[in-house]
Design a protein around this motif. Structure first.
Motif, short mmCIF file in Angstrom:
data_model
loop_
_atom_site.label_atom_id
_atom_site.label_comp_id
_atom_site.label_asym_id
_atom_site.label_seq_id
_atom_site.Cartn_x
_atom_site.Cartn_y
_atom_site.Cartn_z
N ASN A 1 17.28 -15.80 -17.90
CA ASN A 1 18.46 -16.76 -18.07
C ASN A 1 19.16 -17.02 -16.82
O ASN A 1 18.93 -16.41 -15.92
CB ASN A 1 19.40 -16.10 -19.08
CG ASN A 1 20.38 -17.16 -19.55
OD1 ASN A 1 19.91 -18.27 -19.56
ND2 ASN A 1 21.45 -16.54 -19.88
N LYS A 2 19.81 -18.26 -16.65
CA LYS A 2 20.60 -18.51 -15.64
C LYS A 2 19.63 -19.07 -14.56
O LYS A 2 20.14 -19.06 -13.35
CB LYS A 2 21.59 -17.52 -15.21
CG LYS A 2 22.63 -16.96 -16.28
CD LYS A 2 23.39 -15.91 -15.77
CE LYS A 2 24.16 -15.25 -16.94
NZ LYS A 2 25.20 -14.15 -16.20
N TRP A 3 18.60 -19.58 -14.98
CA TRP A 3 17.50 -19.89 -14.02
C TRP A 3 18.16 -21.17 -13.13
O TRP A 3 17.45 -21.16 -11.90
CB TRP A 3 16.07 -20.29 -14.43
CG TRP A 3 15.00 -20.63 -13.73
CD1 TRP A 3 14.39 -21.65 -13.50
CD2 TRP A 3 14.54 -19.72 -12.78
NE1 TRP A 3 13.48 -21.59 -12.41
CE2 TRP A 3 13.61 -20.24 -11.96
CE3 TRP A 3 14.80 -18.36 -12.37
CZ2 TRP A 3 12.68 -19.65 -11.10
CZ3 TRP A 3 13.91 -17.81 -11.29
CH2 TRP A 3 12.93 -18.42 -10.80
N ASP A 4 18.96 -22.05 -13.58
CA ASP A 4 19.45 -23.08 -13.07
C ASP A 4 20.33 -22.57 -11.82
O ASP A 4 20.67 -23.48 -10.92
CB ASP A 4 20.30 -23.83 -13.98
CG ASP A 4 21.40 -22.99 -14.63
OD1 ASP A 4 21.10 -21.80 -15.01
OD2 ASP A 4 22.59 -23.56 -14.52
N LEU A 5 20.79 -21.46 -11.61
CA LEU A 5 21.50 -21.06 -10.74
C LEU A 5 20.77 -20.26 -9.61
O LEU A 5 21.34 -19.98 -8.42
CB LEU A 5 22.67 -19.97 -11.19
CG LEU A 5 23.49 -20.31 -12.30
CD1 LEU A 5 24.42 -19.28 -12.76
CD2 LEU A 5 24.35 -21.49 -11.89
N PRO B 1 5.55 -12.86 -23.05
CA PRO B 1 5.39 -14.04 -22.42
C PRO B 1 6.63 -14.05 -21.62
O PRO B 1 7.85 -13.46 -22.07
CB PRO B 1 5.40 -15.29 -23.40
CG PRO B 1 5.69 -14.44 -24.59
CD PRO B 1 5.60 -13.08 -24.57
N VAL B 2 6.88 -14.77 -20.75
CA VAL B 2 7.82 -14.96 -19.78
C VAL B 2 8.47 -16.50 -19.82
O VAL B 2 7.77 -17.42 -19.51
CB VAL B 2 7.90 -14.34 -18.41
CG1 VAL B 2 9.18 -14.61 -17.45
CG2 VAL B 2 7.28 -13.01 -18.34
N VAL B 3 9.64 -16.58 -20.30
CA VAL B 3 10.14 -18.08 -20.39
C VAL B 3 11.50 -17.99 -19.42
O VAL B 3 12.35 -17.14 -19.43
CB VAL B 3 10.72 -18.14 -21.69
CG1 VAL B 3 11.41 -19.69 -21.67
CG2 VAL B 3 9.58 -18.22 -22.71
N TYR B 4 11.42 -18.99 -18.31
CA TYR B 4 12.59 -19.15 -17.61
C TYR B 4 13.45 -20.61 -18.24
O TYR B 4 13.26 -21.45 -18.73
CB TYR B 4 12.01 -19.96 -16.28
CG TYR B 4 11.25 -18.84 -15.65
CD1 TYR B 4 12.09 -17.89 -14.71
CD2 TYR B 4 9.79 -18.55 -15.87
CE1 TYR B 4 11.36 -16.97 -14.00
CE2 TYR B 4 9.29 -17.44 -15.08
CZ TYR B 4 10.10 -16.58 -14.29
OH TYR B 4 9.33 -15.58 -13.59
N ALA B 5 14.90 -20.17 -18.34
CA ALA B 5 15.84 -21.07 -19.07
C ALA B 5 16.95 -20.93 -18.67
O ALA B 5 17.35 -19.93 -17.92
CB ALA B 5 15.56 -20.60 -20.53
N SER B 6 17.88 -21.98 -19.22
CA SER B 6 19.50 -21.83 -18.74
C SER B 6 20.08 -22.13 -19.97
O SER B 6 19.82 -23.39 -20.61
CB SER B 6 20.01 -22.90 -17.71
OG SER B 6 21.22 -22.78 -17.63
N ALA B 7 20.82 -20.97 -20.54
CA ALA B 7 21.53 -21.25 -21.68
C ALA B 7 22.61 -22.23 -21.51
O ALA B 7 23.30 -23.04 -22.32
CB ALA B 7 22.03 -20.09 -22.47
N GLN B 8 23.05 -22.37 -20.13
CA GLN B 8 24.47 -23.18 -19.73
C GLN B 8 23.78 -24.74 -19.84
O GLN B 8 24.45 -25.47 -20.49
CB GLN B 8 24.52 -22.91 -18.43
CG GLN B 8 25.94 -23.51 -17.83
CD GLN B 8 27.06 -23.48 -18.72
OE1 GLN B 8 27.42 -22.20 -18.64
NE2 GLN B 8 27.76 -24.47 -18.83
N ASP B 9 22.48 -25.08 -19.20
CA ASP B 9 22.54 -26.49 -19.22
C ASP B 9 21.28 -26.68 -20.32
O ASP B 9 20.86 -28.05 -20.51
CB ASP B 9 21.78 -27.13 -17.82
CG ASP B 9 20.57 -26.29 -17.38
OD1 ASP B 9 19.97 -25.48 -18.06
OD2 ASP B 9 20.44 -26.45 -16.07
#
Length: 449
Positions: free
Chosen positions: A308-312, A336-344
């Motif tokens: 999470n928080k990948w956008d930062l 599995p690995v998922v890159y994500a941002s709960a923020q955006d």
């Protein structure tokens, strides 16, 4: 853009009853007593419950769902007061009935009058309950509660169980007629627990997955204290998302609420099918992340690792991060690995399809003939271990269960099995049959020919 899942109304399944009141009047104790089991954290501290908690209750052949809420606070009285009050208002709007709980020992207080003023608009849907009425004297004190204009108060002691059956009878008399249950809502429900360290963004992740604000989101570590269940439907599959408190290292767990919060989180993993292990991209992998993953593995639950928080963290290389994760989580290479941002919202749309895919893998069953044929080929490629002249021999293998996939190997002497060969067998089963995202349980039993 993340598509909002179709969230079925709980009201369509069973009537909804909200328990509301000011802080520390015993709402969580009443929920536990009515449910007949300990669901909500109970602590003699104001503000222990913050989010909405639910529990299904059955009484005299009727079923309904209880919602426990945080204590109503005056505006600005605490950092969370506005969030808590908004959650309480949501619960009241969703409910068929409202149990307005007051303290019989305290008598009538100004905060009770403020809440009653809001509830009088839906007076016909409110049951006034005077809790902590442990004896006849407390019953007399509760008489002044008539001033609230919400009818005759029901006196109970949630702690001791006094008056609970009478309250349940009143609830049944006020419930609407049973609603029709959709046939696909109860069977094969996929349970997903969102877990991880404190303050990695679990609650915000839940809200993003739902497309609505279901739980309080804050940058203060430890905002979520109980495991919160939310029902939804995704591509025709009934699901329950479970938001949990951050799992702290044992040395950092406080007493009381902190301790019980961790217990609730571990229990949430135990009753889930799949765990979403949320990491903080700015910190990557910590020892506590590995500890939580180990618990998931020991419980044989499916798992998705969410960074999470990948956008930062635009400076990080995704391939390098993936290699770091794989190196630290060797025991869950199937995850599995998922890159994500709960923020955006970036990357969020990949999570639910991935969870559904893992769930189907957990329900996969391999035919006995095909399984034994494959295992024989696997044995021929790499000979079983031996001790001296004694060689491990495989007599038969069968898949005993699904969710998790469980395989029973009958051998001549189970003491000859080595963990490295067990790992080899698991890898070969994955190579031939898949089972992506889920642990496999391998059981070895001694049986003579």
């Amino acid at each position: 853009m993340v598509e909002k899942p179709n969230i079925p109304s709980i009201e369509a399944i069973r009537p909804l009853i909200a328990i509301v009141g000011r802080q520390n009047v015993g709402k969580s104790t009443l929920l536990n007593r009515l449910a007949g089991r300990r669901i909500a954290i109970v602590e003699d501290l104001p503000g222990t419950t913050r989010d909405r908690l639910t529990a299904n209750v059955s009484w005299m052949g009727r079923e309904f769902t209880l919602i426990d809420t945080g204590g109503v606070e005056s505006e600005g009285s605490s950092r969370f007061s506005d969030d808590i009050n908004r959650q309480v208002n949501t619960a009241i709007k969703e409910a068929s009935l409202v149990l307005f709980l007051v303290d019989a020992k305290d008598g009538l207080l100004p905060p009770d009058q403020d809440i009653a003023a809001k509830l009088r608009a839906i007076k016909e849907n409110v049951i006034l309950v005077a809790n902590k009425a442990d004896n006849y004297k407390d019953d007399l004190v509760s008489a002044e509660l008539h001033q609230l204009g919400l009818g005759e108060p029901i006196t109970v002691s949630a702690y001791h169980g006094r008056g609970i059956n009478e309250l349940l009878d009143v609830i049944l008399a006020r419930l609407p007629q049973p609603a029709t249950v959709a046939p696909n809502q109860s069977a094969n429900c996929l349970k997903i627990a969102i877990v991880g360290r404190p303050n990695v963004g679990k609650s915000m992740m839940l809200n993003r997955l739902l497309g609505q604000e279901r739980v309080i989101v804050s940058d203060v570590p430890g905002t979520t204290r109980d495991a919160i269940d939310t029902s939804l439907d995704f591509e025709g599959q009934s699901m329950i998302l479970i938001d949990t408190a951050g799992i702290k290292r044992r040395g950092r767990q406080g007493e009381g609420v902190d301790k019980y919060s961790v217990i609730r989180s571990l229990e949430a993993i135990d009753r889930a099918d799949i765990a979403l292990l949320v990491l903080d991209a700015s910190e990557l992998v910590t020892a506590q992340d590995v500890h939580v993953a180990g618990y998931i593995q020991q419980a044989y639950k499916g798992v998705i690792i969410i960074v999470n928080k990948w956008d930062l963290t635009k400076a990080l290389d995704k391939n390098e991060v993936t290699r770091c994760i794989r190196a630290n989580f060797k025991f869950v290479r199937h995850a599995p690995v998922v890159y994500a941002s709960a923020q955006d919202g970036s990357g969020i749309s990949a999570i639910m399809p991935q969870a559904l895919s893992i769930y189907r893998e957990r329900l996969k069953r391999i035919g006995t003939g095909e399984l034994n044929s494959t295992v024989q080929q696997v044995l021929s490629k790499h000979s079983p271990p031996h001790k001296g002249s004694r060689i491990l021999k495989f007599l038969y293998v069968t898949q005993a269960e699904v969710n998790p996939p469980t395989f029973v190997f009958f051998v001549n002497d189970v003491t000859l099995m080595h963990f490295s060969y067990q790992r080899y067998l698991e890898n070969q089963l994955r190579q031939n049959f898949g089972f992506d995202g889920t642990p496999l349980r391998l059981v070895f039993k001694t049986r003579s020919k």
